[in-house]
Design a protein around this motif. Structure first.
Motif, mmCIF file in Angstrom:
data_model
loop_
_atom_site.group_PDB
_atom_site.id
_atom_site.type_symbol
_atom_site.label_atom_id
_atom_site.label_comp_id
_atom_site.label_asym_id
_atom_site.label_seq_id
_atom_site.Cartn_x
_atom_site.Cartn_y
_atom_site.Cartn_z
ATOM 1 N N GLY A 32 6.724 -13.621 -0.966
ATOM 2 C CA GLY A 32 8.052 -14.214 -0.912
ATOM 3 C C GLY A 32 8.407 -15.041 -2.137
ATOM 4 N N LEU A 33 7.578 -14.990 -3.179
ATOM 5 C CA LEU A 33 7.805 -15.770 -4.391
ATOM 6 C C LEU A 33 8.496 -14.926 -5.456
ATOM 7 C CD1 LEU A 33 4.295 -17.480 -4.652
ATOM 8 C CD2 LEU A 33 6.419 -18.547 -3.864
ATOM 9 N N SER A 34 9.370 -15.555 -6.216
ATOM 10 C CA SER A 34 9.993 -14.883 -7.350
ATOM 11 C C SER A 34 9.056 -14.923 -8.546
ATOM 12 C CB SER A 34 11.309 -15.573 -7.717
ATOM 13 O OG SER A 34 11.064 -16.911 -8.130
ATOM 14 N N LEU A 35 9.332 -14.098 -9.539
ATOM 15 C CA LEU A 35 8.483 -14.078 -10.719
ATOM 16 C C LEU A 35 8.499 -15.409 -11.466
ATOM 17 C CD1 LEU A 35 8.826 -10.566 -12.407
ATOM 18 C CD2 LEU A 35 7.045 -11.416 -10.902
ATOM 19 N N ASP A 36 9.680 -16.039 -11.518
ATOM 20 C CA ASP A 36 9.718 -17.306 -12.251
ATOM 21 C C ASP A 36 8.932 -18.389 -11.512
ATOM 22 O OD1 ASP A 36 11.519 -17.481 -10.193
ATOM 23 O OD2 ASP A 36 13.088 -18.480 -11.360
ATOM 24 N N PRO B 226 -2.437 -3.490 2.265
ATOM 25 C CA PRO B 226 -3.865 -3.176 2.462
ATOM 26 C C PRO B 226 -4.254 -1.825 1.862
ATOM 27 C CG PRO B 226 -2.928 -4.101 4.463
ATOM 28 C CD PRO B 226 -1.772 -3.837 3.544
ATOM 29 N N ARG B 227 -3.412 -0.815 2.063
ATOM 30 C CA ARG B 227 -3.721 0.501 1.500
ATOM 31 C C ARG B 227 -3.717 0.470 -0.023
ATOM 32 N NH1 ARG B 227 -0.596 4.330 -0.609
ATOM 33 N NH2 ARG B 227 1.328 3.306 0.087
ATOM 34 N N LEU B 228 -2.734 -0.223 -0.605
ATOM 35 C CA LEU B 228 -2.626 -0.274 -2.062
ATOM 36 C C LEU B 228 -3.774 -1.069 -2.680
ATOM 37 C CD1 LEU B 228 1.229 -0.793 -2.375
ATOM 38 C CD2 LEU B 228 -0.070 1.238 -3.035
ATOM 39 N N LEU B 229 -4.220 -2.117 -2.000
ATOM 40 C CA LEU B 229 -5.360 -2.873 -2.515
ATOM 41 C C LEU B 229 -6.640 -2.039 -2.473
ATOM 42 C CD1 LEU B 229 -4.780 -6.436 -1.030
ATOM 43 C CD2 LEU B 229 -4.428 -5.693 -3.389
ATOM 44 N N ALA B 230 -6.692 -1.099 -1.566
ATOM 45 C CA ALA B 230 -7.880 -0.252 -1.459
ATOM 46 C C ALA B 230 -7.867 0.884 -2.472
ATOM 47 C CB ALA B 230 -7.992 0.321 -0.044
ATOM 48 N N CYS B 231 -6.674 1.424 -2.735
ATOM 49 C CA CYS B 231 -6.607 2.645 -3.539
ATOM 50 C C CYS B 231 -5.769 2.528 -4.800
ATOM 51 C CB CYS B 231 -6.068 3.802 -2.697
ATOM 52 S SG CYS B 231 -7.068 4.181 -1.247
ATOM 53 N N ALA C 93 1.674 -0.917 -8.300
ATOM 54 C CA ALA C 93 2.243 -0.872 -6.957
ATOM 55 C C ALA C 93 1.631 -1.942 -6.065
ATOM 56 C CB ALA C 93 2.047 0.514 -6.345
ATOM 57 N N ALA C 94 0.316 -2.152 -6.179
ATOM 58 C CA ALA C 94 -0.350 -3.189 -5.386
ATOM 59 C C ALA C 94 0.164 -4.572 -5.768
ATOM 60 C CB ALA C 94 -1.855 -3.105 -5.573
ATOM 61 N N LEU C 95 0.378 -4.794 -7.065
ATOM 62 C CA LEU C 95 0.902 -6.088 -7.509
ATOM 63 C C LEU C 95 2.307 -6.318 -6.983
ATOM 64 C CD1 LEU C 95 0.679 -8.658 -9.199
ATOM 65 C CD2 LEU C 95 1.444 -7.329 -11.186
ATOM 66 N N ARG C 96 3.156 -5.296 -7.042
ATOM 67 C CA ARG C 96 4.528 -5.430 -6.524
ATOM 68 C C ARG C 96 4.523 -5.769 -5.042
ATOM 69 N NH1 ARG C 96 5.405 -0.741 -9.591
ATOM 70 N NH2 ARG C 96 5.481 0.559 -7.712
ATOM 71 N N ALA C 97 3.640 -5.079 -4.282
ATOM 72 C CA ALA C 97 3.576 -5.324 -2.838
ATOM 73 C C ALA C 97 3.050 -6.726 -2.551
ATOM 74 C CB ALA C 97 2.696 -4.271 -2.168
ATOM 75 N N ALA C 98 2.080 -7.188 -3.332
ATOM 76 C CA ALA C 98 1.531 -8.524 -3.127
ATOM 77 C C ALA C 98 2.575 -9.588 -3.423
ATOM 78 C CB ALA C 98 0.308 -8.725 -4.017
ATOM 79 N N ILE D 253 -2.389 -17.240 -5.795
ATOM 80 C CA ILE D 253 -1.004 -17.647 -5.548
ATOM 81 C C ILE D 253 -0.320 -16.728 -4.545
ATOM 82 C CG2 ILE D 253 1.277 -17.854 -6.643
ATOM 83 C CD1 ILE D 253 -0.235 -18.801 -9.180
ATOM 84 N N VAL D 254 -0.543 -15.409 -4.655
ATOM 85 C CA VAL D 254 0.140 -14.475 -3.756
ATOM 86 C C VAL D 254 -0.674 -14.208 -2.494
ATOM 87 C CG1 VAL D 254 1.380 -13.394 -5.659
ATOM 88 C CG2 VAL D 254 -0.812 -12.426 -4.912
ATOM 89 N N GLY D 255 -1.887 -14.790 -2.397
ATOM 90 C CA GLY D 255 -2.639 -14.728 -1.153
ATOM 91 C C GLY D 255 -3.379 -13.443 -0.872
ATOM 92 N N VAL D 256 -3.936 -12.808 -1.934
ATOM 93 C CA VAL D 256 -4.770 -11.625 -1.709
ATOM 94 C C VAL D 256 -6.229 -12.001 -1.988
ATOM 95 C CG1 VAL D 256 -2.906 -10.051 -2.316
ATOM 96 C CG2 VAL D 256 -4.520 -10.777 -4.081
ATOM 97 N N PRO D 257 -7.197 -11.248 -1.474
ATOM 98 C CA PRO D 257 -8.610 -11.599 -1.672
ATOM 99 C C PRO D 257 -8.969 -11.663 -3.158
ATOM 100 C CG PRO D 257 -8.384 -9.922 0.040
ATOM 101 C CD PRO D 257 -7.035 -10.070 -0.590
ATOM 102 N N PRO D 258 -9.871 -12.571 -3.522
ATOM 103 C CA PRO D 258 -10.286 -12.679 -4.927
ATOM 104 C C PRO D 258 -10.814 -11.353 -5.463
ATOM 105 C CG PRO D 258 -11.128 -14.531 -3.651
ATOM 106 C CD PRO D 258 -10.541 -13.562 -2.658
ATOM 107 N N GLY D 259 -10.332 -10.947 -6.613
ATOM 108 C CA GLY D 259 -10.776 -9.722 -7.250
ATOM 109 C C GLY D 259 -10.110 -8.462 -6.763
ATOM 110 N N ALA D 260 -9.247 -8.559 -5.739
ATOM 111 C CA ALA D 260 -8.635 -7.353 -5.160
ATOM 112 C C ALA D 260 -7.727 -6.646 -6.152
ATOM 113 C CB ALA D 260 -7.861 -7.723 -3.896
#
Length: 336
Positions: free
Chosen positions: A57-61, A37-42, A47-52, A104-111
């Motif tokens: 729980g999904l691998s890159l492939d 949540p903090r990374l999506l805000a700031c 870093a936000a992508l890595r956390a998402a 796919i990773v479940g974050v709000p659209p446009g975040a």
């Protein structure tokens, strides 16, 4: 008629690595899923992508496979470079893939998309810092004289991610008002204000009225030059990475300007710029053209004829803009 504002302080490229290691375990990241949540805000974006991704729980492939299934193929190398910060999505196809990735990773659209900075410089020539307003207008009279009375330091650190403007022209062919909306992000800590410069070639100085995300500070004008410079104070000091929506109106005063063009000077890359020029019947133009010009000499580089829509508006738009002047000019039928 020109409206000018500061843009992004620039990017410094990271060194490209010789190989990618998306198939190896990733080292522990201090920004874990709990910080999402903090990374999506700031931000930052990487870093936000890595956390998402970690939170999904999904691998890159697996993410790559799902993107391909949704018609948005992205290589593993590209995904790896996005989450490491070596690169960022910039082209239209990459941004479309990022929109799918958010689902796919479940974050709000446009975040995640909101954290992507303006287009980075290519090759060896990169920006270490933005040219400040004082330097850009050092030889521009009377702008330089009035601008010297302002502290432009905060504006130099306020990134314009996207800009929308609507210029309204009256039935007498004269300018009435310019509405502006910008999504901005602080590039440093304690960003406190933005500078707006408006100059019309015909008419008196305009009045600038804040609508959202700002209040009016110092104002200086030279009516004989049709020039107004205003400080827009932010509601509180923004810290690095914080986002803000700013809205204001430039209200022209009698005698209203009779300009036949409007433009914006961009000091550094901007992700998105849109302007609607709204005409009032019976005064409709014979021709409208969107143009871009080099920032250094104003020599026209590209032109595109614009058609009016059902609301008598001509819409100019562009994405991934390099430093330039962009605008619209129009021609009236018959004598003025």
């Amino acid at each position: 008629m020109g409206v000018y504002q500061g843009v992004d302080p620039g990017w410094i490229s990271a060194r490209e690595e010789a190989s990618f290691s998306w198939f190896l375990p990733v080292a522990a990241d201090p920004n874990g899923p709990g910080d999402l949540p903090r990374l999506l805000a700031c931000g930052p974006f990487a870093a936000a992508l890595r956390a998402a991704i970690a939170g999904s729980g999904l691998s890159l492939d697996r993410i790559q496979y799902r993107l391909r299934q949704h018609g948005a193929p992205v290589s593993l190398a590209t995904l790896s470079s996005w989450q490491s910060g070596r690169r960022q999505p910039e082209r239209a196809a990459s941004m479309a893939a990022l929109n799918r990735l958010e689902q796919i990773v479940g974050v709000p659209p446009g975040a995640l998309a909101a954290l992507v900075g303006p287009r980075r410089a290519r090759g060896r020539q990169v920006y270490s810092q933005a040219p400040d307003l004082a330097e850009v207008y050092r030889d521009w009279d009377p702008i330089a004289g009035l601008l010297s009375e302002f502290d432009t330091g905060s504006d130099d650190s306020l990134v314009r991610l996207s800009q929308y403007e609507r210029l309204r022209i009256g039935p007498d062919r004269r300018l009435r008002e310019l509405y502006s909306r910008a999504l901005v992000r602080a590039a440093t800590n304690d960003v406190r204000s933005s500078i707006v410069i408006d100059q019309a070639t015909d008419g008196s100085a305009a009045a600038i009225r804040p609508l959202r995300g700002c209040t009016l500070g110092a104002v200086r004008s030279k009516p004989e030059a049709g020039l107004t410079i205003a400080e827009l104070r932010l509601p509180r000091p923004l810290q690095r990475g914080e986002l803000l929506v700013m809205e204001y109106v430039v209200e022209f005063t009698p005698p209203f300007p009779r300009d036949c063009d409007t433009s914006r000077r961009l000091r550094l890359p901007v992700r998105e710029y849109v302007i609607d020029v709204e005409f009032s019947r019976p005064a409709l133009p014979a021709r409208c053209v969107q143009f871009t010009a080099a920032r250094t000499d104003d020599a026209v580089q590209t032109e595109r004829v614009l058609a009016l829509d059902d609301g008598d508006r001509a819409c100019a738009m562009s994405v991934d803009l390099d430093p330039c002047v962009i605008g619209v000019r129009w021609e009236w039928p018959g004598p003025p």
